[in-house]
Scaffold this active site. Structure first.
Site, PDB file in Angstrom:
ATOM      1  N   LEU A 140      -7.299  -3.557  20.347  1.00 24.63           N
ATOM      2  CA  LEU A 140      -8.150  -2.256  20.180  1.00 24.63           C
ATOM      3  C   LEU A 140      -7.433  -1.205  19.149  1.00 24.63           C
ATOM      4  O   LEU A 140      -6.529  -0.562  19.513  1.00 24.63           O
ATOM      5  CB  LEU A 140      -7.964  -1.837  21.349  1.00 24.63           C
ATOM      6  N   LYS A 151      -7.956 -17.181  15.784  1.00 22.00           N
ATOM      7  CA  LYS A 151      -8.721 -17.255  14.867  1.00 22.00           C
ATOM      8  C   LYS A 151      -8.152 -18.361  14.197  1.00 22.00           C
ATOM      9  O   LYS A 151      -9.058 -19.367  13.575  1.00 22.00           O
ATOM     10  CB  LYS A 151      -9.573 -16.586  13.520  1.00 22.00           C
ATOM     11  N   SER A 204       4.882  -6.513  -3.033  1.00 22.07           N
ATOM     12  CA  SER A 204       4.085  -8.017  -2.010  1.00 22.07           C
ATOM     13  C   SER A 204       4.519  -9.237  -1.931  1.00 22.07           C
ATOM     14  O   SER A 204       5.328  -9.392  -2.569  1.00 22.07           O
ATOM     15  CB  SER A 204       2.653  -7.937  -3.088  1.00 22.07           C
ATOM     16  N   TYR A 254       0.197   4.500   0.613  1.00 25.30           N
ATOM     17  CA  TYR A 254      -0.129   5.171   1.675  1.00 25.30           C
ATOM     18  C   TYR A 254       0.278   4.705   2.777  1.00 25.30           C
ATOM     19  O   TYR A 254       0.524   5.689   3.433  1.00 25.30           O
ATOM     20  CB  TYR A 254      -1.687   5.566   1.529  1.00 25.30           C
ATOM     21  N   SER A 307       0.710  -1.322  -0.157  1.00 29.39           N
ATOM     22  CA  SER A 307      -0.069  -0.163  -0.195  1.00 29.39           C
ATOM     23  C   SER A 307       0.878   1.154  -0.255  1.00 29.39           C
ATOM     24  O   SER A 307       1.573   1.337   0.946  1.00 29.39           O
ATOM     25  CB  SER A 307      -0.603   0.041   1.090  1.00 29.39           C
ATOM     26  N   LYS A 346      -6.752  -9.973   6.986  1.00 32.42           N
ATOM     27  CA  LYS A 346      -7.336 -10.325   8.043  1.00 32.42           C
ATOM     28  C   LYS A 346      -8.915 -10.252   8.754  1.00 32.42           C
ATOM     29  O   LYS A 346      -9.449 -10.758   9.306  1.00 32.42           O
ATOM     30  CB  LYS A 346      -7.087  -9.464   9.803  1.00 32.42           C
ATOM     31  N   VAL A 371     -13.709  -3.250  16.207  1.00 32.75           N
ATOM     32  CA  VAL A 371     -15.183  -3.156  16.314  1.00 32.75           C
ATOM     33  C   VAL A 371     -15.723  -2.194  17.280  1.00 32.75           C
ATOM     34  O   VAL A 371     -15.949  -1.288  17.205  1.00 32.75           O
ATOM     35  CB  VAL A 371     -15.758  -4.008  17.113  1.00 32.75           C
TER      36      VAL A 371
END
Length: 586
Positions: A432, A394, A326, A306, A304, A352, A438
């Site tokens: 966080l 996960k 990449s 940016y 990326s 992710k 979230v």
């Protein structure tokens, strides 16, 4: 310019005049006391001699030892000690002059004048220095500030109360909560236990909590006091910036007690480090930590533009090289490794986001699995000392494609070890404030008036602050000898609906509704960090090691190549990771 605006020149002139008056008054009063207020005429010349010599000694020493640079408002105990040493030293020099010239210039000089003058000068000069601070702390208009409860250790309580009382602030400390020192005072502020504070907390409008405290451990007790204005104190130079409103991140934050910064520094200092995914949430913080711990050079690899630009702008104190590549392009990766010859590789590049990888399965597998395989293979080929891979909770008994790709990456990392490069993986839960997490999502939903969307009332997740997680990643990398999958202690899982309720309470928008939308494809009700319970402890409580999972590396390489080519990827993923239980139709 206002004549009363303080400058170094004005302060110097002011205190020189003040010191001249103090020394002159002390000398004259010393002679008065020595001769019962009737100084014989033959001693008048001794008054002038004493005055001029003491002024020369003391003013010179004060000037060259930077006493006149000390702010009147912030005069400290350390400054008092320095002035005391100068007064003692100058008095000692003056005593030597009197002794050496006792038969001539100082003939008949009364020796008792020396200690009397010293004590009086000591009293006058120190009184003049502490007067402004004394007035500000004892008689400032604290009724204009909010009565404030301080929650801190004794050392931090002293610092907080001192900063609040010596500045023009909106807060006035009235009580300190500390169970161990209850009944005592710190900077004149009474220290009480929680039970006493509960009885007499009426009138307190604000609570300031030191950042050393686990806020979540005391938050319930604080809420019982009914005080809504809660600030976190972070000890930096400017008190205005050291106070911040409590946030939901503070309640979820987990502060590891066994963070070994010396171990991290020995791992990072003076090393050339390549970080993949350097512009992402984890990768960028790894970059900051490597700069902080003294890396020699950082190779920032990200696809990326940016993200690379953003992290490069932050890294001002280290040689940082941006490489826009990449991890799926093996040939370009080889060129980068050959050119910069990294000693440590930290692999944070990955897709992710669970729903996106579900919808883009092939791309997710290529990027996560082949990308990791490429970086590990090239690291071994170019003799990298240590390879640290970022994994996720996960990957444990995965129910989605993203999770199973990370589990395959763990298997490849663990079973590629032993070829000259120490390869370790570090597994942890949600951090966080990372992109797509979230908390930013809930904040945006609250800003637009809701509703807050939660997939299931019972869904839980682990949480940790990004800086703390990244420091523990580096610590795990430091202690790893190769082949380990380290697991970070994430504390207790948090119910997402409880997190939503807390965020609504903090924002004062408890009127906003919470809607349950149903689990998304591949989403689990709860995450795990261990596949089985046979983990191994390390010397650090916050870091454990998962039991090894053996997989023939030649077969794994073949399975990965087949996985990329075949159409039915789910069956092949199940073959490689038998515990994979794909939940796509929830």
């Amino acid at each position: 310019m206002n004549i009363f605006t303080p400058t170094y020149f004005k302060r110097t002139v002011f205190f020189i005049v003040l010191d001249l008056l103090a020394i002159g008054a002390s000398t004259y009063i010393a002679f008065l006391l020595r001769f019962d207020f009737n100084i014989p005429s033959q001693y008048i010349s001794d008054i002038y001699k004493s005055f001029f010599i003491l002024v020369f000694l003391r003013i010179t020493l004060f000037y060259f030892l930077d006493i006149y640079k000390v702010s009147w408002r912030y005069f400290s105990f350390k400054d008092q000690v320095q002035i005391s040493y100068i007064l003692i030293g100058s008095t000692f020099l003056f005593t030597i002059f009197v002794y050496l010239l006792r038969d001539g210039f100082f003939a008949g000089y009364p020796r008792s004048i020396i200690p009397i003058e010293f004590l009086l000068t000591f009293l006058f000069i120190l009184s003049s220095r502490v007067s402004k601070r004394f007035f500000l702390e004892m008689y400032s208009q604290h009724s204009l500030g909010k009565p404030t409860l301080i929650i801190a250790s004794p050392q931090k309580a002293e610092e907080i109360t001192r900063k609040l009382t010596k500045n023009s602030t909106d807060y006035w400390p009235v009580v300190i909560w500390n169970e161990d020192l209850a009944g005592l005072k710190i900077n004149g502020i009474p220290v009480k236990g929680y039970e006493d504070i509960k009885k007499f907390h009426e009138g307190i409008e604000t609570i300031i909590v030191s950042s050393e405290y686990e806020i979540k451990d005391i938050y319930d007790d604080v809420q019982l006091l009914g005080i809504q204005d809660i600030k976190i104190f972070d000890p930096i130079s400017d008190y205005q910036r050291s106070l911040k409103d409590i946030s939901v991140e503070d309640l979820l934050a987990r502060h590891p007690k066994d963070l070994d910064k010396d171990k991290i520094q020995s791992f990072i200092k003076n090393k050339v480090i390549l970080i993949t995914g350097a512009g992402g949430s984890i990768g960028s913080e790894i970059c900051r930590q490597c700069e902080k711990y003294g890396a020699q050079k950082l190779i920032l690899l990200d696809h990326s533009e940016y993200n690379l630009y953003a992290i490069l702008e932050e890294l001002s104190d280290i040689d940082a090289v941006p490489v826009m590549q990449s991890v799926t392009d093996k040939n370009l990766l080889k060129q980068t490794f050959n050119k910069y010859k990294p000693q440590i590789v930290i692999h944070a590049a990955a897709y992710k986001h669970v729903p996106l990888v579900e919808l883009n399965m092939h791309e997710g597998i290529v990027n996560n699995v082949m990308g990791t395989k490429n970086v590990i293979d090239i690291a071994i080929e170019y003799g990298v000392e240590k390879f640290v891979m970022i994994s996720t909770d996960k990957a444990v008994r995965p129910t989605n494609v993203m999770g199973v790709t990370k589990r395959i990456c763990e298997l490849y990392a663990q079973n590629s070890n032993g070829q000259g490069t120490d390869i370790v993986a570090v597994r942890f839960g949600n951090v966080l404030g990372s992109s797509g997490s979230v908390i930013p999502k809930f904040k945006k939903q609250i800003e637009v008036g809701g509703p807050i969307t939660v997939t299931h009332p019972e869904i839980t997740r682990y949480f940790m602050l990004i800086p703390e997680a990244c420091e523990l990643v580096l610590q795990a990398g430091a202690i790893g000898s190769g082949g380990e999958i380290f697991i970070l202690d994430m504390g207790d899982p948090i119910k997402i609906v409880d997190l939503a309720k807390k965020m609504l309470a903090f924002s004062g928008r408890e009127d906003i509704k919470i809607e349950f939308t149903g689990l998304r494809p591949g989403e689990k009700l709860y995450e795990e960090l261990l596949i089985d319970e046979s983990d191994v402890t390390t010397e650090y409580e916050s870091i454990t090691i998962a039991s090894p999972s053996l997989y023939d590396i030649k077969k794994l390489n073949q399975d990965i190549l087949e996985l990329i080519k075949i159409e039915d990827k789910i069956e092949k993923l199940r073959e490689i990771v038998p515990e994979f239980n794909h939940q796509e139709n929830l």
